[in-house]
Scaffold this active site. Structure first.
Site, PDB file in Angstrom:
ATOM      1  N   GLU A   1       0.846  -1.198   0.000  1.00 56.37           N
ATOM      2  CA  GLU A   1       0.000   0.000   0.000  1.00 56.37           C
ATOM      3  C   GLU A   1       0.880   1.246   0.000  1.00 56.37           C
ATOM      4  O   GLU A   1       2.037   1.211   0.434  1.00 56.37           O
ATOM      5  CB  GLU A   1      -0.926  -0.061   1.232  1.00 56.37           C
ATOM      6  CG  GLU A   1      -1.747   1.174   1.539  1.00 56.37           C
ATOM      7  CD  GLU A   1      -2.779   1.556   0.499  1.00 56.37           C
ATOM      8  OE1 GLU A   1      -2.454   1.564  -0.707  1.00 56.37           O
ATOM      9  OE2 GLU A   1      -3.909   1.903   0.892  1.00 56.37           O
ATOM     10  N   ASP A   2       0.314   2.364  -0.466  1.00 56.51           N
ATOM     11  CA  ASP A   2       1.074   3.613  -0.466  1.00 56.51           C
ATOM     12  C   ASP A   2       1.097   4.260   0.923  1.00 56.51           C
ATOM     13  O   ASP A   2       2.156   4.496   1.487  1.00 56.51           O
ATOM     14  CB  ASP A   2       0.554   4.592  -1.539  1.00 56.51           C
ATOM     15  CG  ASP A   2      -0.947   4.869  -1.431  1.00 56.51           C
ATOM     16  OD1 ASP A   2      -1.639   4.267  -0.574  1.00 56.51           O
ATOM     17  OD2 ASP A   2      -1.446   5.699  -2.222  1.00 56.51           O
TER      18      ASP A   2
ATOM     19  N   ASP B   1      -3.547   5.775   6.542  1.00 57.85           N
ATOM     20  CA  ASP B   1      -4.019   7.046   7.089  1.00 57.85           C
ATOM     21  C   ASP B   1      -4.968   6.724   8.257  1.00 57.85           C
ATOM     22  O   ASP B   1      -4.506   6.443   9.352  1.00 57.85           O
ATOM     23  CB  ASP B   1      -4.692   7.804   5.935  1.00 57.85           C
ATOM     24  CG  ASP B   1      -5.045   9.233   6.254  1.00 57.85           C
ATOM     25  OD1 ASP B   1      -4.245   9.913   6.897  1.00 57.85           O
ATOM     26  OD2 ASP B   1      -6.138   9.683   5.852  1.00 57.85           O
TER      27      ASP B   1
ATOM     28  N   ARG C   1       1.386  12.047  -9.458  1.00 54.32           N
ATOM     29  CA  ARG C   1       1.807  10.657  -9.209  1.00 54.32           C
ATOM     30  C   ARG C   1       3.210  10.408  -9.770  1.00 54.32           C
ATOM     31  O   ARG C   1       3.923   9.531  -9.294  1.00 54.32           O
ATOM     32  CB  ARG C   1       0.842   9.668  -9.891  1.00 54.32           C
ATOM     33  CG  ARG C   1      -0.534   9.588  -9.258  1.00 54.32           C
ATOM     34  CD  ARG C   1      -1.277   8.380  -9.828  1.00 54.32           C
ATOM     35  NE  ARG C   1      -2.712   8.443  -9.578  1.00 54.32           N
ATOM     36  CZ  ARG C   1      -3.318   7.969  -8.487  1.00 54.32           C
ATOM     37  NH1 ARG C   1      -2.605   7.407  -7.534  1.00 54.32           N
ATOM     38  NH2 ARG C   1      -4.623   8.058  -8.353  1.00 54.32           N
TER      39      ARG C   1
ATOM     40  N   PHE D   1      -0.640  16.378   3.888  1.00 57.46           N
ATOM     41  CA  PHE D   1      -1.097  15.763   2.650  1.00 57.46           C
ATOM     42  C   PHE D   1       0.099  15.655   1.693  1.00 57.46           C
ATOM     43  O   PHE D   1       0.738  16.650   1.386  1.00 57.46           O
ATOM     44  CB  PHE D   1      -2.227  16.572   2.001  1.00 57.46           C
ATOM     45  CG  PHE D   1      -2.982  15.746   1.009  1.00 57.46           C
ATOM     46  CD1 PHE D   1      -3.984  14.882   1.421  1.00 57.46           C
ATOM     47  CD2 PHE D   1      -2.650  15.803  -0.342  1.00 57.46           C
ATOM     48  CE1 PHE D   1      -4.647  14.080   0.501  1.00 57.46           C
ATOM     49  CE2 PHE D   1      -3.308  14.998  -1.263  1.00 57.46           C
ATOM     50  CZ  PHE D   1      -4.310  14.139  -0.842  1.00 57.46           C
TER      51      PHE D   1
HETATM   52  P1  IMP Z   1      -7.166   5.142   4.955  1.00 55.96           P
HETATM   53  O1  IMP Z   1      -8.278   4.197   4.688  1.00 55.96           O
HETATM   54  O2  IMP Z   1      -7.644   6.400   5.620  1.00 55.96           O
HETATM   55  O3  IMP Z   1      -5.991   4.538   5.683  1.00 55.96           O
HETATM   56  O4  IMP Z   1      -6.735   5.648   3.541  1.00 55.96           O
HETATM   57  C1  IMP Z   1      -5.585   5.389   2.939  1.00 55.96           C
HETATM   58  C2  IMP Z   1      -5.696   5.940   1.533  1.00 55.96           C
HETATM   59  O5  IMP Z   1      -6.032   7.328   1.542  1.00 55.96           O
HETATM   60  C3  IMP Z   1      -4.378   5.835   0.831  1.00 55.96           C
HETATM   61  O6  IMP Z   1      -4.277   4.638   0.122  1.00 55.96           O
HETATM   62  C4  IMP Z   1      -4.419   7.025  -0.107  1.00 55.96           C
HETATM   63  O7  IMP Z   1      -5.083   6.653  -1.288  1.00 55.96           O
HETATM   64  C5  IMP Z   1      -5.277   8.036   0.592  1.00 55.96           C
HETATM   65  N1  IMP Z   1      -4.421   9.033   1.256  1.00 55.96           N
HETATM   66  C6  IMP Z   1      -4.212   9.157   2.582  1.00 55.96           C
HETATM   67  N2  IMP Z   1      -3.368  10.157   2.849  1.00 55.96           N
HETATM   68  C7  IMP Z   1      -3.019  10.684   1.659  1.00 55.96           C
HETATM   69  C8  IMP Z   1      -2.135  11.761   1.270  1.00 55.96           C
HETATM   70  O8  IMP Z   1      -1.482  12.433   2.085  1.00 55.96           O
HETATM   71  N3  IMP Z   1      -2.034  11.990  -0.067  1.00 55.96           N
HETATM   72  C9  IMP Z   1      -2.730  11.275  -0.996  1.00 55.96           C
HETATM   73  N4  IMP Z   1      -3.539  10.265  -0.682  1.00 55.96           N
HETATM   74  C10 IMP Z   1      -3.702   9.975   0.644  1.00 55.96           C
HETATM   75 MG    MG Z   2      -4.907   4.434  -1.913  1.00 55.96          MG
END
Ligand code: IMP
Ligand code: MG
Length: 180
Positions: free
Chosen positions: A101-102, A105, A167, A154
């Site tokens: 995963e990237d 959050d 990206r 962000f």
């Molecule tokens: P979570 O379900 O809140 O953990 O969401 C994770 C996803 O939110 C990541 O896979 C990203 O696609 C998106 N995301 C969270 N933080 C960022 C950020 O700082 N920049 C861009 N995308 C983000």
């Molecule tokens: Mg994502």
């Protein structure tokens, strides 16, 4: 969608990312037996550059598959509901699986995907995220490997977007809005 003006401040260099991936791959190789083919699963779309660098550094017999998950709701607030938009092509039962995963959050996306994949009875399931924002966590979830812990900012680049842009930046940058 109206877009606010912003600039990008460099946060993590391409060189630092490459060095971190090299170190992480040493640990990943030790975790998975080399005589069993690994299935590396990328979460679309943000992980596409990370997974490309990871699998080349892993340098062993593996398969690459992708899954796409999406949260409902508006762009600023997670609705805490995760949908699978595109499922894996392959079976993972009895296989060794590494989910890539990237960013973690709130934790909803990865914990939901892991829940779904675990139900398919893989032999071993591990997760790696390039970035972690622990301050934002809403569910109890921790990836097995993290590239970098970052503050609640962000970020974009190295596969990660803001409104589908940026990206292709080779580094991780922080979005700074200039209309504040
Ligand atoms: P979570 O379900 O809140 O953990 O969401 C994770 C996803 O939110 C990541 O896979 C990203 O696609 C998106 N995301 C969270 N933080 C960022 C950020 O700082 N920049 C861009 N995308 C983000
Ligand atoms: Mg994502």
């Amino acid at each position: 969608m109206t877009q606010r003006p912003y600039v990008i401040d460099r946060m993590i260099s391409a060189k630092a990312i490459a060095a971190r991936i090299e170190a992480l791959c040493g640990e990943i190789r030790r975790e998975f037996p080399s005589d069993q083919r690994l299935v590396v699963v990328g979460l679309l779309r943000g992980s596409f550059i990370f997974i490309a660098d990871l699998v080349r550094e892993l340098d062993r017999d593996l398969e690459v598959d992708f899954i796409e998950a999406s949260s409902y709701g508006n762009s600023t607030e997670s609705s805490r509901e995760v949908r699978i938009l595109k499922d894996l092509r392959g079976e993972i039962e009895g296989r060794n699986v590494l989910v890539v995963e990237d960013i973690v959050d709130t934790g909803y996306t990865l914990s939901h995907v892991i829940h779904i994949l675990k139900a398919r009875n893989p032999a071993k399931l591990r997760t790696i995220a390039l970035l972690d924002k622990p301050a934002r966590r809403e569910v109890d979830f921790k990836a097995d490997w993290i590239g970098f812990d970052i503050p609640d900012e962000f970020v974009v680049g190295y596969g990660i977007d803001y409104a589908q842009s940026n990206r292709n930046l080779p580094y991780i940058g922080k979005v700074r809005f200039t209309d504040d």
